[in-house]
Design a protein around this motif. Structure first.
Motif, PDB file in Angstrom:
ATOM      1  N   PHE A  25       7.961  16.954 -12.320  1.00  0.00           N
ATOM      2  CA  PHE A  25       9.029  17.943 -12.142  1.00  0.00           C
ATOM      3  C   PHE A  25       9.887  18.039 -13.402  1.00  0.00           C
ATOM      4  O   PHE A  25      10.213  19.139 -13.869  1.00  0.00           O
ATOM      5  N   LEU A  26      10.227  16.862 -13.955  1.00  0.00           N
ATOM      6  CA  LEU A  26      11.039  16.848 -15.172  1.00  0.00           C
ATOM      7  C   LEU A  26      10.300  17.538 -16.315  1.00  0.00           C
ATOM      8  O   LEU A  26      10.897  18.247 -17.124  1.00  0.00           O
ATOM      9  N   ASN A  27       8.985  17.338 -16.357  1.00  0.00           N
ATOM     10  CA  ASN A  27       8.188  17.995 -17.389  1.00  0.00           C
ATOM     11  C   ASN A  27       8.268  19.510 -17.271  1.00  0.00           C
ATOM     12  O   ASN A  27       8.374  20.221 -18.262  1.00  0.00           O
ATOM     13  N   LYS A  28       8.228  19.988 -16.010  1.00  0.00           N
ATOM     14  CA  LYS A  28       8.300  21.430 -15.791  1.00  0.00           C
ATOM     15  C   LYS A  28       9.669  21.978 -16.184  1.00  0.00           C
ATOM     16  O   LYS A  28       9.821  23.158 -16.505  1.00  0.00           O
ATOM     17  N   GLN A  29      10.687  21.115 -16.144  1.00  0.00           N
ATOM     18  CA  GLN A  29      12.029  21.542 -16.537  1.00  0.00           C
ATOM     19  C   GLN A  29      12.208  21.504 -18.054  1.00  0.00           C
ATOM     20  O   GLN A  29      13.291  21.783 -18.544  1.00  0.00           O
ATOM     21  N   GLY A  30      11.170  21.083 -18.772  1.00  0.00           N
ATOM     22  CA  GLY A  30      11.260  21.097 -20.219  1.00  0.00           C
ATOM     23  C   GLY A  30      11.445  19.736 -20.856  1.00  0.00           C
ATOM     24  O   GLY A  30      11.349  19.587 -22.070  1.00  0.00           O
ATOM     25  N   PHE A  31      11.738  18.707 -20.031  1.00  0.00           N
ATOM     26  CA  PHE A  31      11.795  17.357 -20.600  1.00  0.00           C
ATOM     27  C   PHE A  31      10.361  16.907 -20.823  1.00  0.00           C
ATOM     28  O   PHE A  31       9.542  16.992 -19.916  1.00  0.00           O
ATOM     29  N   ASN A  32      10.059  16.426 -21.993  1.00  0.00           N
ATOM     30  CA  ASN A  32       8.678  16.033 -22.252  1.00  0.00           C
ATOM     31  C   ASN A  32       8.504  14.530 -22.062  1.00  0.00           C
ATOM     32  O   ASN A  32       8.527  13.758 -23.002  1.00  0.00           O
ATOM     33  N   ILE A  33       8.355  14.127 -20.782  1.00  0.00           N
ATOM     34  CA  ILE A  33       8.173  12.711 -20.490  1.00  0.00           C
ATOM     35  C   ILE A  33       6.746  12.497 -19.978  1.00  0.00           C
ATOM     36  O   ILE A  33       6.379  13.042 -18.949  1.00  0.00           O
ATOM     37  N   PRO A  34       5.941  11.720 -20.717  1.00  0.00           N
ATOM     38  CA  PRO A  34       4.596  11.445 -20.213  1.00  0.00           C
ATOM     39  C   PRO A  34       4.666  10.441 -19.067  1.00  0.00           C
ATOM     40  O   PRO A  34       5.629   9.692 -18.944  1.00  0.00           O
ATOM     41  N   SER A  35       3.641  10.433 -18.209  1.00  0.00           N
ATOM     42  CA  SER A  35       3.611   9.448 -17.134  1.00  0.00           C
ATOM     43  C   SER A  35       3.467   8.056 -17.735  1.00  0.00           C
ATOM     44  O   SER A  35       2.560   7.817 -18.527  1.00  0.00           O
ATOM     45  N   VAL A  59       0.827  -1.208   0.000  1.00  0.00           N
ATOM     46  CA  VAL A  59       0.000   0.000   0.000  1.00  0.00           C
ATOM     47  C   VAL A  59       0.865   1.263   0.000  1.00  0.00           C
ATOM     48  O   VAL A  59       0.660   2.168  -0.818  1.00  0.00           O
ATOM     49  N   THR A  60       1.853   1.327   0.891  1.00  0.00           N
ATOM     50  CA  THR A  60       2.690   2.529   0.928  1.00  0.00           C
ATOM     51  C   THR A  60       3.606   2.596  -0.296  1.00  0.00           C
ATOM     52  O   THR A  60       3.747   3.656  -0.902  1.00  0.00           O
ATOM     53  N   ASN A  61       4.215   1.466  -0.665  1.00  0.00           N
ATOM     54  CA  ASN A  61       5.097   1.474  -1.831  1.00  0.00           C
ATOM     55  C   ASN A  61       4.368   1.982  -3.070  1.00  0.00           C
ATOM     56  O   ASN A  61       4.885   2.829  -3.807  1.00  0.00           O
ATOM     57  N   ALA A  62       3.175   1.449  -3.294  1.00  0.00           N
ATOM     58  CA  ALA A  62       2.419   1.831  -4.482  1.00  0.00           C
ATOM     59  C   ALA A  62       2.081   3.322  -4.449  1.00  0.00           C
ATOM     60  O   ALA A  62       2.239   4.029  -5.445  1.00  0.00           O
ATOM     61  N   MET A  63       1.631   3.814  -3.296  1.00  0.00           N
ATOM     62  CA  MET A  63       1.219   5.224  -3.211  1.00  0.00           C
ATOM     63  C   MET A  63       2.411   6.173  -3.347  1.00  0.00           C
ATOM     64  O   MET A  63       2.288   7.258  -3.912  1.00  0.00           O
ATOM     65  N   VAL A  64       3.568   5.753  -2.824  1.00  0.00           N
ATOM     66  CA  VAL A  64       4.754   6.605  -2.931  1.00  0.00           C
ATOM     67  C   VAL A  64       5.181   6.731  -4.390  1.00  0.00           C
ATOM     68  O   VAL A  64       5.424   7.840  -4.884  1.00  0.00           O
ATOM     69  N   TRP A  65       5.238   5.626  -5.097  1.00  0.00           N
ATOM     70  CA  TRP A  65       5.635   5.680  -6.504  1.00  0.00           C
ATOM     71  C   TRP A  65       4.597   6.422  -7.340  1.00  0.00           C
ATOM     72  O   TRP A  65       4.932   7.224  -8.207  1.00  0.00           O
ATOM     73  N   LEU A  66       3.329   6.156  -7.034  1.00  0.00           N
ATOM     74  CA  LEU A  66       2.240   6.792  -7.766  1.00  0.00           C
ATOM     75  C   LEU A  66       2.311   8.316  -7.632  1.00  0.00           C
ATOM     76  O   LEU A  66       2.206   9.044  -8.609  1.00  0.00           O
ATOM     77  N   ASN A  67       2.512   8.798  -6.405  1.00  0.00           N
ATOM     78  CA  ASN A  67       2.416  10.233  -6.139  1.00  0.00           C
ATOM     79  C   ASN A  67       3.740  10.977  -6.234  1.00  0.00           C
ATOM     80  O   ASN A  67       3.763  12.145  -6.594  1.00  0.00           O
ATOM     81  N   MET A  68       4.823  10.303  -5.873  1.00  0.00           N
ATOM     82  CA  MET A  68       6.094  11.017  -5.789  1.00  0.00           C
ATOM     83  C   MET A  68       6.966  10.804  -7.012  1.00  0.00           C
ATOM     84  O   MET A  68       7.906  11.548  -7.257  1.00  0.00           O
ATOM     85  N   ILE A  69       6.698   9.762  -7.808  1.00  0.00           N
ATOM     86  CA  ILE A  69       7.554   9.501  -8.961  1.00  0.00           C
ATOM     87  C   ILE A  69       6.781   9.589 -10.267  1.00  0.00           C
ATOM     88  O   ILE A  69       7.097  10.391 -11.139  1.00  0.00           O
ATOM     89  N   TYR A  70       5.702   8.808 -10.397  1.00  0.00           N
ATOM     90  CA  TYR A  70       4.997   8.755 -11.680  1.00  0.00           C
ATOM     91  C   TYR A  70       4.032   9.922 -11.902  1.00  0.00           C
ATOM     92  O   TYR A  70       3.644  10.195 -13.030  1.00  0.00           O
ATOM     93  N   SER A  71       3.590  10.578 -10.833  1.00  0.00           N
ATOM     94  CA  SER A  71       2.558  11.597 -11.000  1.00  0.00           C
ATOM     95  C   SER A  71       3.029  12.759 -11.878  1.00  0.00           C
ATOM     96  O   SER A  71       4.099  13.325 -11.649  1.00  0.00           O
ATOM     97  N   PRO A  72       2.227  13.125 -12.899  1.00  0.00           N
ATOM     98  CA  PRO A  72       2.603  14.256 -13.742  1.00  0.00           C
ATOM     99  C   PRO A  72       2.419  15.601 -13.027  1.00  0.00           C
ATOM    100  O   PRO A  72       2.851  16.629 -13.532  1.00  0.00           O
ATOM    101  N   ILE A  73       1.772  15.584 -11.838  1.00  0.00           N
ATOM    102  CA  ILE A  73       1.580  16.836 -11.101  1.00  0.00           C
ATOM    103  C   ILE A  73       2.641  16.983 -10.008  1.00  0.00           C
ATOM    104  O   ILE A  73       3.402  17.934  -9.992  1.00  0.00           O
ATOM    105  N   SER A  74       2.691  15.983  -9.102  1.00  0.00           N
ATOM    106  CA  SER A  74       3.552  16.146  -7.937  1.00  0.00           C
ATOM    107  C   SER A  74       4.798  15.261  -7.980  1.00  0.00           C
ATOM    108  O   SER A  74       5.668  15.367  -7.120  1.00  0.00           O
ATOM    109  N   GLY A  75       4.905  14.372  -8.960  1.00  0.00           N
ATOM    110  CA  GLY A  75       6.010  13.421  -8.952  1.00  0.00           C
ATOM    111  C   GLY A  75       7.271  13.929  -9.621  1.00  0.00           C
ATOM    112  O   GLY A  75       7.318  15.047 -10.137  1.00  0.00           O
ATOM    113  N   VAL A  76       8.291  13.099  -9.611  1.00  0.00           N
ATOM    114  CA  VAL A  76       9.545  13.433 -10.276  1.00  0.00           C
ATOM    115  C   VAL A  76       9.314  13.608 -11.778  1.00  0.00           C
ATOM    116  O   VAL A  76       9.888  14.494 -12.414  1.00  0.00           O
ATOM    117  N   ILE A  77       8.429  12.766 -12.345  1.00  0.00           N
ATOM    118  CA  ILE A  77       8.075  12.897 -13.773  1.00  0.00           C
ATOM    119  C   ILE A  77       7.498  14.288 -14.049  1.00  0.00           C
ATOM    120  O   ILE A  77       7.877  14.956 -15.019  1.00  0.00           O
TER     121      ILE A  77
END
Lengths: 278, 311
Positions: free
Chosen positions: B157-167, B137-155
């Motif tokens: 963040f990279l998008n905001k930096q100009g890298f165009n990576i879709p989730s 439950v925690t592992n899934a939510m952490v990856w979902l929200n902190m890494i894969y999310s196009p709003i709050s995740g690392v993905i």
């Protein structure tokens, strides 16, 4: 001196691989704690940045809205039920199977191995119907017993290897002195396998604590939610505030990490003794 | 319980044979009593409902109604004809292949690395096991929200930096790999610990003999370590196969089988029949198919660990 430098040079590529993997293992966990201290806009701006000010308020909100007070109580009751039921039933069974004095030992072992690999979906639906009829939905003790039954085969297999490790002379001497099977088991064998009982208790306890499929199916009223289900209810309410969500995750992760660090020896033993064939 | 007599004579040096025989007989009867609680528990939760599922799979039971109709093989025919079933089966196979290769390779490789690092071994082992002890439950939510999310995740963040990576989770072609990555991130540490323990049991004389003969690291791995841990490797292979066909948690938590069934597994397919559309009969049929794969796996498993149990 030169030799050790040569050696450390040879270890370099391996060390780099290990450090990179350690980084990937820890980064998501690090992100949880980092973002649990930030406000929602801060998280959205940059999830990798450090918080401007430490905002512990997220923890207060997460605790309140995930109802972790009830959740942890239910998790403890559920996990306790599972550990107790597993140890009480698995220990005598493992003893009998280690002794191999009855002919049924072999078929029972085969049955247990099949039971270990049966998909939960194969028995979940009728079980749900029966529990619903019996009014046992949202009963943490009932769910603890289901999880115990699922973990039972593994527990018996693990404990059996511990019973096999006891020298034969120990119970034989007690029998000579006139002790019956129950007395031998209670006073001689169980103390001798107590490290095994602890190991199995830890493994099974962790499985119960982290369990998802059975809990989400059978625990439906909010008052019966375990800590994991309470945390999940945050994802609906706080889909926008990642800071609170991560504080909830941190609350859930912290006790497990602390317990794991304390009990890592038994934990690793349990993982290994079930899987390594010497 | 007629077999009890046949076992009793095994006891040697019995001075008073007949007296001994009766006490032993009672003792072994006690054994059945000691076995009973575990068997009753397992059978009432797993075996009996499992058998009931076999029956339900040929009915149109909805989970509530107490008079379901017999429909023969209809449920099976319908699910076999359902394209989602084939997608799920294909996804389970992809999942199995991923788990049989990537975590096995990383686990084994790192186990070999840690074998030589006696001092740092314990620390790395703890670090690599941390994701394994954390809840799905925690592992899934952490990856979902902190890494894969196009709003709050690392993905995002990279998008905001100009890298165009879709989730990767929103793309039908990549979603299954994105979920598998999280599950493997969580799982491979377990394999590492098991492989490392097995490697450490390799007889030191064999390793030294190979070194004296001038074998290099790869040759020692290939010809000494690998044969030595073969039973463990095989057992883990079977275990991975079984669990790959049962996989549920990460899929259900992260994608619920979506987008457009692209991450559907047999387990999520069965679950949605039972608890979304209340077609318990069809859910049971899918459960039976899963059980069939599980049975094949457990026969393999029993053969392997049975060998070890017999010593």
């Amino acid at each position: 001196m030169r030799k050790s430098r040569e050696q450390s040079l040879r270890m370099m590529p391996g060390n780099v691989v290990l450090v990179v993997l350690a980084f990937t293992a820890l980064l998501p966990i690090f992100l949880v704690f980092l973002n649990s201290l930030k406000t929602a806009p801060e998280v959205v701006r940059n999830p990798l940045a450090f918080p401007a000010v430490l905002d512990w308020g997220n923890y207060v909100e997460a605790w309140k809205y995930a109802k972790f007070g009830t959740g942890f109580k239910n998790s403890v009751l559920l996990t306790g039920t599972t550990i107790l039921v597993v140890l009480l039933t698995a220990a005598p069974a493992a003893y009998v199977l280690a002794e191999r004095k009855i002919k049924a030992a072999r078929p029972v072992m085969v049955y247990l191995m099949v039971a270990m690999t049966v998909p939960i979906q194969l028995f979940l639906f009728p079980l749900y119907a029966v529990f619903a009829k019996a009014g046992l939905i949202s009963n943490v003790f009932a769910v603890g017993i289901i999880i115990a039954a699922i973990n039972l085969p593994l527990a018996i297999m693990l404990l059996r290897t511990f019973f096999l490790g006891i020298p034969k002379e120990l119970p034989e001497a007690a029998t000579m002195d006139g002790a019956n099977t129950f007395q031998v088991l209670r006073h001689i064998l169980l103390p001798a396998v107590s490290p095994g009982l602890i190991t199995v208790g830890i493994i099974v306890g962790l499985n119960a604590w982290n369990e998802y499929l059975i809990s989400v199916t059978f625990l439906q009223s909010e008052s019966s939610y375990t800590a994991t289900l309470g945390f999940l209810s945050l994802t609906g309410t706080f889909a926008v505030d990642q800071g609170v969500l991560m504080a909830g995750a941190a609350i859930l992760i912290l006790p497990i990490v602390v317990l794991f660090l304390i009990a890592q020896r038994s934990f690793v033993d349990g993982l290994v003794s079930g899987s390594v064939k010497g | 319980m007629a077999q009890v007599e046949a076992v009793a004579p095994v006891i040697k040096n019995a001075r008073d044979k007949s007296a001994k025989k009766t006490t032993n007989k009672n003792r072994y009867r006690v054994h059945y009593l000691l076995l009973a609680p575990a068997l009753i528990l397992s059978m009432s939760i797993v075996l009996v409902p499992g058998a009931f599922t076999a029956l339900t799979s040929v009915t149109d039971w909805n989970g509530i109604d107490m008079s379901p109709n017999f429909v023969g093989a209809d449920n099976y025919l319908e699910i076999f004809g359902d394209p989602v079933f084939l997608t799920a089966l294909k996804n389970n196979i992809i999942w199995t292949l991923l788990f049989l290769t990537i975590p096995v390779a990383i686990g084994l490789g790192v186990a070999m690395l840690l074998l030589k690092r006696k001092r740092s071994r314990a620390v790395f082992q703890v670090i690599f096991l941390l994701p394994y002890v954390m809840a799905a439950v925690t592992n899934a939510m952490v990856w979902l929200n902190m890494i894969y999310s196009p709003i709050s995740g690392v993905i995002g963040f990279l998008n905001k930096q100009g890298f165009n990576i879709p989730s990767p989770l929103t793309n039908m072609d990549t979603a299954i790999y994105a979920v598998a990555a999280v599950d493997m991130w969580h799982y491979w540490g377990f394999l590492l610990v098991v492989y490392l323990a097995a490697l450490r049991q390799t007889p030191i004389e064999q390793i030294e003999a190979a070194q004296i003969e001038g074998a290099n690291s790869w040759q020692i791995f290939r010809n000494v370590y690998l044969p030595s841990i073969k039973p463990t490797m095989q057992l883990m292979f079977v275990m991975i196969m079984i669990f790959s066909f049962l996989t549920f948690d990460y899929i259900f938590l992260m994608t619920q089988g979506g987008p457009a069934h692209s991450t559907e597994m047999l387990s999520t397919f069965a679950y949605s029949f039972a608890f979304a559309t209340f077609q318990f009969g069809k859910a049971a049929a899918v459960g039976m198919v899963m059980g069939l794969f599980g049975l094949v796996g457990s026969i393999l498993y029993t053969k392997m660990s049975g060998k070890a149990a017999d010593e």
